[in-house]
Write a protein that holds these residues in place. Structure first.
Motif, PDB file in Angstrom:
ATOM      1  N   PHE A 101      39.037  20.993  22.965  1.00 48.57           N
ATOM      2  CA  PHE A 101      38.898  20.987  21.511  1.00 48.57           C
ATOM      3  C   PHE A 101      37.517  20.455  21.110  1.00 48.57           C
ATOM      4  CE2 PHE A 101      39.876  19.532  17.158  1.00 48.57           C
ATOM      5  CZ  PHE A 101      40.199  20.772  16.650  1.00 48.57           C
ATOM      6  N   ALA A 102      37.023  19.470  21.856  1.00 52.21           N
ATOM      7  CA  ALA A 102      35.694  18.914  21.564  1.00 52.21           C
ATOM      8  C   ALA A 102      34.614  19.994  21.653  1.00 52.21           C
ATOM      9  CB  ALA A 102      35.379  17.768  22.521  1.00 52.21           C
ATOM     10  N   GLU A 103      34.813  20.966  22.539  1.00 48.82           N
ATOM     11  CA  GLU A 103      33.820  22.045  22.677  1.00 48.82           C
ATOM     12  C   GLU A 103      33.836  22.983  21.476  1.00 48.82           C
ATOM     13  OE1 GLU A 103      33.311  23.024  27.384  1.00 48.82           O
ATOM     14  OE2 GLU A 103      35.241  23.516  26.491  1.00 48.82           O
ATOM     15  N   ILE A 104      35.030  23.243  20.941  1.00 50.32           N
ATOM     16  CA  ILE A 104      35.083  24.247  19.862  1.00 50.32           C
ATOM     17  C   ILE A 104      34.960  23.636  18.466  1.00 50.32           C
ATOM     18  CG2 ILE A 104      36.437  25.850  21.288  1.00 50.32           C
ATOM     19  CD1 ILE A 104      38.674  25.197  19.002  1.00 50.32           C
ATOM     20  N   LEU A 105      35.132  22.304  18.343  1.00 56.93           N
ATOM     21  CA  LEU A 105      34.934  21.690  17.016  1.00 56.93           C
ATOM     22  C   LEU A 105      34.278  20.320  17.157  1.00 56.93           C
ATOM     23  CD1 LEU A 105      35.277  22.198  13.988  1.00 56.93           C
ATOM     24  CD2 LEU A 105      37.447  20.985  14.094  1.00 56.93           C
ATOM     25  N   PRO A 106      32.968  20.317  17.494  1.00 61.37           N
ATOM     26  CA  PRO A 106      32.263  19.036  17.547  1.00 61.37           C
ATOM     27  C   PRO A 106      32.008  18.506  16.136  1.00 61.37           C
ATOM     28  CG  PRO A 106      30.748  20.836  17.997  1.00 61.37           C
ATOM     29  CD  PRO A 106      32.115  21.449  17.815  1.00 61.37           C
ATOM     30  N   TYR A 107      31.811  17.207  16.018  1.00 56.52           N
ATOM     31  CA  TYR A 107      31.499  16.570  14.731  1.00 56.52           C
ATOM     32  C   TYR A 107      32.540  16.903  13.656  1.00 56.52           C
ATOM     33  CZ  TYR A 107      27.082  16.452  17.219  1.00 56.52           C
ATOM     34  OH  TYR A 107      26.127  16.289  18.174  1.00 56.52           O
ATOM     35  N   SER A 108      33.818  16.857  14.030  1.00 58.12           N
ATOM     36  CA  SER A 108      34.839  17.237  13.061  1.00 58.12           C
ATOM     37  C   SER A 108      35.093  16.113  12.058  1.00 58.12           C
ATOM     38  CB  SER A 108      36.137  17.597  13.775  1.00 58.12           C
ATOM     39  OG  SER A 108      36.651  16.476  14.442  1.00 58.12           O
ATOM     40  N   PHE A 109      35.584  16.504  10.914  1.00 57.82           N
ATOM     41  CA  PHE A 109      36.026  15.559   9.892  1.00 57.82           C
ATOM     42  C   PHE A 109      37.504  15.304  10.122  1.00 57.82           C
ATOM     43  CE2 PHE A 109      37.817  14.386   5.795  1.00 57.82           C
ATOM     44  CZ  PHE A 109      36.903  13.442   5.342  1.00 57.82           C
ATOM     45  N   GLY A 110      37.876  14.017  10.157  1.00 57.44           N
ATOM     46  CA  GLY A 110      39.278  13.728  10.445  1.00 57.44           C
ATOM     47  C   GLY A 110      39.746  12.447   9.815  1.00 57.44           C
ATOM     48  N   LYS A 111      40.949  12.041  10.224  1.00 58.58           N
ATOM     49  CA  LYS A 111      41.582  10.876   9.581  1.00 58.58           C
ATOM     50  C   LYS A 111      40.755   9.609   9.711  1.00 58.58           C
ATOM     51  CE  LYS A 111      45.543  11.360  12.563  1.00 58.58           C
ATOM     52  NZ  LYS A 111      45.437  12.150  13.679  1.00 58.58           N
ATOM     53  N   SER A 112      39.954   9.477  10.798  1.00 55.73           N
ATOM     54  CA  SER A 112      39.171   8.265  10.989  1.00 55.73           C
ATOM     55  C   SER A 112      38.062   8.138   9.933  1.00 55.73           C
ATOM     56  CB  SER A 112      38.574   8.223  12.398  1.00 55.73           C
ATOM     57  OG  SER A 112      37.696   9.296  12.564  1.00 55.73           O
ATOM     58  N   ASP A 113      37.714   9.259   9.297  1.00 54.51           N
ATOM     59  CA  ASP A 113      36.668   9.221   8.263  1.00 54.51           C
ATOM     60  C   ASP A 113      37.182   8.649   6.950  1.00 54.51           C
ATOM     61  OD1 ASP A 113      34.384  10.619   9.580  1.00 54.51           O
ATOM     62  OD2 ASP A 113      35.913  12.169   9.807  1.00 54.51           O
ATOM     63  N   LEU A 114      38.489   8.529   6.805  1.00 55.62           N
ATOM     64  CA  LEU A 114      39.062   8.175   5.507  1.00 55.62           C
ATOM     65  C   LEU A 114      39.470   6.718   5.377  1.00 55.62           C
ATOM     66  CD1 LEU A 114      41.261  11.322   4.776  1.00 55.62           C
ATOM     67  CD2 LEU A 114      39.070  10.718   3.761  1.00 55.62           C
ATOM     68  N   HIS A 115      39.223   5.893   6.438  1.00 52.58           N
ATOM     69  CA  HIS A 115      39.673   4.500   6.289  1.00 52.58           C
ATOM     70  C   HIS A 115      38.658   3.650   5.542  1.00 52.58           C
ATOM     71  CE1 HIS A 115      37.061   3.655   9.654  1.00 52.58           C
ATOM     72  NE2 HIS A 115      37.786   4.390  10.460  1.00 52.58           N
TER      73      HIS A 115
END
Ligand code: THU
Length: 134
Positions: A120-134
């Motif tokens: 998954f890291a290969e197909i979506l690097p620098y993803s926006f996720g739950k850790s960005d919202l704390h």
């Protein structure tokens, strides 16, 4: 569960594809951490935008059954009967997967005759996720 076996589930799921507008048929098979497989197909709509991809069908089925941890997904897609083409998940499905999948989550793509795997890291690097919202 081998990659080939997981892909075979996706091939079977693809047979249920409801895609009268594009005729692009997609099947997905999502493997949970406890070894259960959740399948999905694309489901199109006359108004086009409500169309749901095979991957999201599979993940929504799984999450609605209480699963939240996954190890791999197999995806097969293509026009017509045979899953002839390489089919990578669309951007929306990548974002939905990002909610529940780690970087080491595996994607089993291609066809049963020519399987290609990615993380998954290969197909979506620098993803926006739950850790960005704390
Ligand atoms: N589609 C999927 O189901 N998964 C993908 O990864 C790519 C696209 C579907 C949506 C639509 O029904 C058809 O393929 C053509 O875009």
């Amino acid at each position: 569960m081998t990659d080939r076996e997981l892909m075979q589930y996706a091939v079977e799921a693809r047979k249920k594809s409801y895609s009268p507008y594009s005729n692009f048929r997609v099947g997905a098979a999502l493997l949970s951490k406890n070894g259960k497989v959740y399948t999905g197909c694309n489901i199109e709509n006359a108004a086009y935008t409500p169309t749901n991809c095979a991957e999201r069908t599979a993940i929504f089925k799984a999450v609605s059954e209480g699963e939240r941890e996954f190890t791999a997904i197999a995806i097969v897609g293509g026009k017509g009967e045979e899953p002839a083409d390489f089919c990578a998940p669309c951007g929306v499905c990548r974002q939905v997967l990002a909610e529940f999948c780690n970087g080491d989550f595996r994607l089993v793509l291609g066809t049963p005759e020519n399987i290609q795997t990615f993380t998954f890291a290969e197909i979506l690097p620098y993803s926006f996720g739950k850790s960005d919202l704390h």
